[in-house]
Write a protein that holds these residues in place. Structure first.
Motif, PDB file in Angstrom:
ATOM      1  N   ARG A 169       0.869  -1.182   0.000  1.00 15.90           N
ATOM      2  CA  ARG A 169       0.000   0.000   0.000  1.00 15.90           C
ATOM      3  C   ARG A 169       0.912   1.240   0.000  1.00 15.90           C
ATOM      4  N   GLU A 226      -8.460   5.280   6.705  1.00 12.07           N
ATOM      5  CA  GLU A 226      -8.768   4.072   7.482  1.00 12.07           C
ATOM      6  C   GLU A 226      -7.680   3.021   7.251  1.00 12.07           C
ATOM      7  N   GLN A 227      -7.205   2.948   6.011  1.00 11.17           N
ATOM      8  CA  GLN A 227      -6.070   2.082   5.684  1.00 11.17           C
ATOM      9  C   GLN A 227      -4.951   2.969   5.138  1.00 11.17           C
ATOM     10  N   THR A 230       1.804   2.311   3.909  1.00  9.76           N
ATOM     11  CA  THR A 230       2.997   2.002   4.710  1.00  9.76           C
ATOM     12  C   THR A 230       4.231   2.697   4.118  1.00  9.76           C
ATOM     13  N   ASN A 327       1.635  -3.479  10.028  1.00  5.16           N
ATOM     14  CA  ASN A 327       1.226  -2.537   8.987  1.00  5.16           C
ATOM     15  C   ASN A 327       1.002  -3.188   7.638  1.00  5.16           C
ATOM     16  N   ARG A 329      -0.998  -4.804   5.100  1.00  8.08           N
ATOM     17  CA  ARG A 329      -2.426  -4.935   4.869  1.00  8.08           C
ATOM     18  C   ARG A 329      -2.662  -5.307   3.409  1.00  8.08           C
ATOM     19  N   GLU A 330      -3.869  -5.795   3.164  1.00  5.69           N
ATOM     20  CA  GLU A 330      -4.262  -6.101   1.786  1.00  5.69           C
ATOM     21  C   GLU A 330      -4.398  -4.783   1.021  1.00  5.69           C
ATOM     22  N   GLN A 331      -4.041  -4.817  -0.233  1.00  7.29           N
ATOM     23  CA  GLN A 331      -4.193  -3.629  -1.065  1.00  7.29           C
ATOM     24  C   GLN A 331      -5.655  -3.482  -1.282  1.00  7.29           C
TER      25      GLN A 331
END
Length: 331
Positions: A169, A226-227, A230, A327, A329-331
Motif C-alpha cells: 500500500r 482508514e487504511q 505504509t 502494517n 495490509r491487503e491492497q
C-alpha cells in the motif's frame, strides 16, 4: 597648438597613412622616409592619442524560473553558471512572472518552470531567441528543445525498491497535474504498481505544488485514512520532507511506521531527519547541458534530438525500510 599627423605628413612630404605606419612600427616604409618621419615627430614632441581598447562583447543568456529560491533551482543554477563561466557567457536570472523581453542582444533563454501561461509562452515566442526548456512543460513552440531526466524510469526504480522491501500500500504525492515531469513520475509509479499486480486506490494518489507544505497536508490526509499507506513516494524532495513532518505530527516514526522516498537529491535529502532515500537527477549536469545546448542553437547547430533525458539513480538512505508486520495490509 597640438601637433597632428597631418601637420607632420605635410612637413615631411608624405601621406598621413605613411606617418601612421611609422608610428605603428609597420615594416612597409622606406628606411630614409622612416628616419625623416621619426625626426619630425621628435622635433614636434608628438604624443599619439591612446584610445581605450574595445571591450569584448559578452554574450548574455537569460535564465527564467518560476521559483528562484528552491533547492532545485539552486542546483540548476550552479551547473548553468559553471558552464557559462567556461563559455565566457553572462547569465541574467529572472522570475517567470515578472520576466519581460529585454531587447534582442541575448544569446538565448533557458526556462525552468512547471507551468508557463499562454501570455508568457507568447512573450517567449516573440523574443526571437533560441529557447531551451529544462524539463518539459507547456512550451511556446513545438520546436523548442527540452532537456530533462529519465523521470518515469526513476519513479519505477523507486517504487520497485519499496515493493521489494515488502510494501504494497504505497501512496504517491505529486506536483501540479500540469507538470509533465510530475506526470512522468506518477506514471512511473503507477506502471511499477501495475507490473506488481497491485491496484492503486484513488485516495492514495494526490497532487499539489512542489513545496514542503504539500507534503505536510497530503501526508496528514494519507495517514488519516482508514487504511493508511505504509510507504509514500513523493514527486520531489521538498514534498517528501513534508510527508516526514506529517508522520512526526501524527506520532509516527520514519521508517519504522512509514517509509518515504523523494526525487531530485537536493540538499534537503541529506539534511532531513532521517536522511532521505531519493531518486538522484544530476541537476548541475542538467543545467550545464541545457546551457551548452542553448549556445549551440545560437551558433546555428541543429540538435539531433528535440528532447534529451539524462539518467537518474536511486540513492538509498535511512528513510526507508521494511513495513512493520502490523502494517502489512491487503491492497
Amino acid at each position: 597648438m597640438r601637433t597632428t599627423l597631418a601637420m607632420v605628413a605635410a612637413e615631411v612630404g608624405v601621406s598621413k597613412a605613411t606617418v601612421s605606419k611609422v608610428l605603428n612600427g609597420r615594416p612597409d616604409v622606406g628606411a630614409d622616409t622612416r628616419v625623416r618621419v621619426e625626426r619630425a615627430l621628435a622635433n614636434h614632441g608628438y604624443v599619439p592619442v591612446r584610445r581605450a581598447p574595445k571591450r569584448k562583447r559578452v554574450r548574455t543568456v537569460s535564465l527564467v524560473c518560476d521559483d528562484l529560491l528552491s533547492p532545485y533551482t539552486s542546483e540548476l543554477m550552479r551547473g548553468i553558471v559553471s558552464a557559462a563561466t567556461e563559455a565566457e557567457v553572462d547569465v541574467v536570472v529572472a522570475a517567470l512572472e515578472s520576466w519581460r523581453r529585454r531587447g534582442s542582444g541575448g544569446a538565448g533563454i533557458l526556462v525552468a518552470a512547471c507551468e508557463v501561461s499562454e501570455k508568457q509562452a507568447k512573450a517567449l515566442d516573440r523574443a526571437g531567441q533560441p529557447v531551451v526548456a529544462i524539463d518539459a512543460l507547456k512550451l511556446p513552440s513545438a520546436e523548442v528543445v527540452t532537456v530533462g531526466s529519465t523521470n518515469a524510469t526513476g519513479a519505477i526504480e523507486a517504487t520497485e525498491y519499496l515493493l521489494r522491501l515488502g510494501h504494497e500500500r504505497i501512496g504517491f504525492v505529486g506536483g501540479p497535474e500540469t507538470s509533465s515531469c510530475g506526470q512522468a513520475r506518477m506514471h512511473g509509479y503507477l506502471a511499477a504498481m501495475s507490473q506488481a499486480g497491485l491496484r492503486v486506490a484513488p485516495e492514495l494518489v494526490s497532487h499539489g505544488t512542489f513545496v514542503t507544505a504539500t507534503g505536510v497536508s497530503e501526508g496528514r490526509r494519507l495517514l488519516a485514512l482508514e487504511q493508511p499507506p505504509t510507504a509514500v513516494f513523493a514527486a520531489n524532495d521538498a514534498i517528501a520532507v513534508g510527508v516526514i513532518e506529517a508522520a512526526r505530527l501524527r506520532g509516527l516514526a520514519v521508517p519504522a511506521d512509514l517509509s518515504v522516498v523523494g526525487f531530485d537529491d537536493t540538499v534537503l535529502a541529506e539534511s532531513s531527519t532521517p536522511p532521505l532515500t531519493t531518486v538522484r537527477q544530476s541537476l548541475q549536469d542538467l543545467g550545464a547541458y541545457a546551457l551548452k545546448t542553448l549556445l549551440s542553437l545560437g551558433d546555428g547547430v541543429t540538435p539531433g534530438l528535440r528532447h534529451v533525458e539524462l539518467a537518474t539513480e536511486l540513492v538509498i538512505r535511512s528513510s526507508t525500510g521494511a513495513p512493520a508486520p502490523s502494517n502489512c495490509r491487503e491492497q
